[in-house]
Design a protein around this motif. Structure first.
Motif, short mmCIF file in Angstrom:
data_model
loop_
_atom_site.label_atom_id
_atom_site.label_comp_id
_atom_site.label_asym_id
_atom_site.label_seq_id
_atom_site.Cartn_x
_atom_site.Cartn_y
_atom_site.Cartn_z
N VAL A 125 0.86 -1.19 0.00
CA VAL A 125 0.00 0.00 0.00
C VAL A 125 0.89 1.24 0.00
CG1 VAL A 125 -1.63 1.33 1.42
CG2 VAL A 125 -1.92 -1.14 1.16
N ALA A 126 0.53 2.24 -0.81
CA ALA A 126 1.28 3.50 -0.81
C ALA A 126 0.65 4.45 0.20
CB ALA A 126 1.26 4.12 -2.20
N VAL A 127 1.47 4.91 1.13
CA VAL A 127 0.97 5.86 2.13
C VAL A 127 1.50 7.25 1.77
CG1 VAL A 127 0.93 6.48 4.58
CG2 VAL A 127 0.98 4.07 3.91
N ILE A 128 0.57 8.18 1.53
CA ILE A 128 0.95 9.57 1.26
C ILE A 128 0.75 10.36 2.54
CG2 ILE A 128 0.51 11.65 -0.10
CD1 ILE A 128 -0.52 9.90 -2.36
N GLU A 129 1.86 10.81 3.10
CA GLU A 129 1.78 11.55 4.35
C GLU A 129 1.72 13.05 4.04
OE1 GLU A 129 4.31 11.89 8.46
OE2 GLU A 129 4.75 10.28 7.07
N LEU A 130 0.61 13.65 4.39
CA LEU A 130 0.40 15.08 4.10
C LEU A 130 0.85 15.91 5.29
CD1 LEU A 130 -3.15 14.55 2.61
CD2 LEU A 130 -1.10 15.05 1.31
N ILE A 131 1.70 16.87 5.02
CA ILE A 131 2.23 17.71 6.09
C ILE A 131 1.97 19.17 5.72
CG2 ILE A 131 4.35 18.41 7.31
CD1 ILE A 131 5.44 15.57 6.39
N GLY A 132 1.49 19.92 6.71
CA GLY A 132 1.24 21.34 6.47
C GLY A 132 -0.18 21.60 6.00
N ASP A 133 -0.39 22.79 5.47
CA ASP A 133 -1.75 23.21 5.10
C ASP A 133 -2.12 22.70 3.71
OD1 ASP A 133 -1.87 24.46 7.49
OD2 ASP A 133 -1.48 26.47 6.71
N LEU A 134 -3.35 22.28 3.61
CA LEU A 134 -3.84 21.76 2.34
C LEU A 134 -4.70 22.85 1.68
CD1 LEU A 134 -3.57 19.18 0.71
CD2 LEU A 134 -5.59 18.30 1.84
N ASN A 135 -4.06 23.61 0.80
CA ASN A 135 -4.76 24.68 0.09
C ASN A 135 -4.22 24.72 -1.35
OD1 ASN A 135 -2.24 25.84 0.33
ND2 ASN A 135 -2.81 27.11 2.07
N ALA A 136 -4.51 25.79 -2.05
CA ALA A 136 -4.11 25.84 -3.47
C ALA A 136 -2.61 25.61 -3.65
CB ALA A 136 -4.51 27.19 -4.05
N ALA A 137 -1.82 26.06 -2.67
CA ALA A 137 -0.36 25.94 -2.79
C ALA A 137 0.12 24.49 -2.69
CB ALA A 137 0.30 26.78 -1.69
N ALA A 138 -0.77 23.60 -2.27
CA ALA A 138 -0.38 22.20 -2.08
C ALA A 138 -0.49 21.38 -3.37
CB ALA A 138 -1.25 21.57 -0.99
N GLU A 139 -0.99 21.98 -4.42
CA GLU A 139 -1.32 21.22 -5.63
C GLU A 139 -0.12 20.45 -6.20
OE1 GLU A 139 -3.25 23.47 -8.68
OE2 GLU A 139 -3.76 21.68 -9.84
N SER A 140 1.00 21.13 -6.36
CA SER A 140 2.14 20.45 -7.01
C SER A 140 2.68 19.34 -6.11
CB SER A 140 3.22 21.46 -7.39
OG SER A 140 3.64 22.16 -6.25
N ALA A 141 2.73 19.60 -4.79
CA ALA A 141 3.23 18.57 -3.86
C ALA A 141 2.35 17.32 -3.93
CB ALA A 141 3.26 19.12 -2.43
N ASP A 183 0.32 16.42 -6.45
CA ASP A 183 0.45 15.79 -7.77
C ASP A 183 1.69 14.90 -7.83
OD1 ASP A 183 -1.82 16.87 -8.71
OD2 ASP A 183 -0.88 18.46 -9.90
N GLU A 184 2.80 15.46 -7.34
CA GLU A 184 4.05 14.69 -7.36
C GLU A 184 3.94 13.44 -6.50
OE1 GLU A 184 7.28 17.32 -6.31
OE2 GLU A 184 6.72 18.70 -7.92
N ALA A 185 3.32 13.59 -5.35
CA ALA A 185 3.16 12.46 -4.44
C ALA A 185 2.29 11.38 -5.08
CB ALA A 185 2.56 12.92 -3.12
N TRP A 186 1.23 11.82 -5.75
CA TRP A 186 0.33 10.86 -6.39
C TRP A 186 1.06 10.07 -7.47
CZ3 TRP A 186 -3.97 8.52 -5.28
CH2 TRP A 186 -4.62 7.79 -6.28
N THR A 187 1.85 10.80 -8.27
CA THR A 187 2.62 10.13 -9.33
C THR A 187 3.59 9.11 -8.71
OG1 THR A 187 2.48 12.14 -10.63
CG2 THR A 187 4.14 10.56 -11.31
#
Lengths: 121, 252
Positions: free
Chosen positions: A16-32, A34-38
């Motif tokens: 299983v792939a675990v994506i650990e999200l750190i910090g605020d999730l707003n418009a600025a998080a898009e690229s982070a 996307d990269e994590a999903w890839t």
């Protein structure tokens, strides 16, 4: 209003792939995100788990980013689960009806094992 | 490992007042004069995932000089006079308390051949953005976020739609010119916002991304709630309602 820059780390556990999200999730998080999903889906995982344990503030744009991930997951038939949400954000996931499509677990073990089953909406 | 909501950073709780509270079904508290209240009461909200058609993210952006208006001032004005910026013929009946989280607004929209009645709930609102979410039967399932942010010497004003057509009929309508009509609607709206702040000739940029190309055929039954069909039936029944009302008055 101070914000915390968004980061997203990917690790693998039991297929299983675990994506650990750190910090605020707003418009600025898009690229982070996307990269994590890839990174998480380059080698097809059995499921993707989103960890909100270390995430902070989530605004409506952040929720829209999660919808984008859900859409990708559904398109590729990859189950997606989440854990580490506060009661408040659990409620937000209910209101926005993301919870119809994403199993929300109490901890990482449950999320990785998918103990609550996966959602089809 | 357990979910320890008490250990979360303070940031997690700071926006609680900005989000709507949980609702299972929508309730219109007061119907403004002139508004048609159909297809809203008792409906559930729908996220972009509950819809039928392809999933789209559409972003409309206009840039204004920041010395002209600050993001917070712009959003305050937009929230206060939201419906005034819409193209003529379409009505946004704001809740009495204004655009506040959890409030429900009625929409009477001009579509070819009819007046369509639906609504939205304010999902999120803060000083720099607000989000409206659609109920079952709306043209599309999803939400639209309006925001303003400072970038260099500009106040960047944005409307971003994340949506799927609710049912096969609306999906067909989108393909047959509905997308273009919707784009024009929001381009005109942002143009009106820019004009309000002294820039009538500002250019609105549009970016359209197909987030999911698949149609969700299992959702075709959404057509049962279609605001278009129900509004059309309501309009067609108008003469019968009128005759009944007349008979009632004569009888009294």
């Amino acid at each position: 209003m101070t914000t915390r820059e968004a980061l997203a780390h990917v690790r693998r556990r039991d297929g299983v792939a675990v994506i650990e999200l750190i910090g605020d999730l707003n418009a600025a998080a898009e690229s982070a995100l996307d990269e994590a999903w890839t990174a998480a889906t380059t080698v097809r995982p059995d499921a993707v788990v989103l960890s909100f344990e270390n995430s902070g503030y989530i605004n409506s744009t952040g929720i829209a980013l999660v919808v984008g991930l859900l859409a990708s997951a559904r398109a590729h038939r990859i189950p997606i689960r989440a854990y580490g949400l506060t009661d408040h954000y659990r409620e937000i996931f209910e209101i926005t009806r993301l919870a119809d499509f994403m199993a929300i677990e109490n901890d990482e073990d449950s999320a990785v094992q998918g103990v609550g089953g996966d959602r089809n909406g | 490992m357990t979910n320890s909501s008490n250990d979360k950073p303070a940031a997690a709780g700071r926006d609680e007042a900005n989000w709507a509270k949980m609702v299972s079904r929508l309730k219109v508290s007061q119907v403004p004069e002139g508004a048609m209240n159909l297809n809203v009461d008792g409906r559930q909200l729908t996220s972009p995932i509950q819809g039928f058609g392809k999933m789209w993210q559409k972003t409309y952006v206009v840039r204004l000089p920041s010395e002209r208006v600050a993001p917070t001032e712009l959003i305050a004005t937009w929230r206060k006079d939201f419906g005034d910026f819409w193209p003529p013929g379409n009505h946004f009946y704001a809740p009495l308390t204004g655009i506040e989280p959890g409030e429900v607004a009625l929409l009477n929209m001009k579509v070819p051949g009819m007046k369509l009645s639906t609504g939205v709930m304010v999902l999120y609102a803060d000083e720099e953005s607000f989000t409206l979410m659609t109920p079952q039967g709306h043209m599309f399932a999803g939400w639209i976020t309006f925001s303003a942010a400072q970038q260099d010497d500009a106040t960047v004003v944005q409307a971003q739609v994340l949506m799927r057509a609710s049912d096969p009929i609306f999906e067909l309508a989108l393909v047959m010119g509905g997308h273009r009509q919707e784009d024009q609607f929001w381009i005109q709206t942002l143009g009106n916002v820019a004009a309000h702040f002294g820039h009538p000739d500002a250019t609105v940029d549009t970016k359209v991304v197909c987030v999911d190309r698949k149609r969700q055929w299992s959702r075709w039954r959404n057509v049962w709630h279609s605001s278009a069909i129900r509004s059309a039936i309501y309009m067609a029944e108008a003469p019968i309602r009128g005759a009944r009302s007349l008979t009632h008055r004569t009888g009294a």
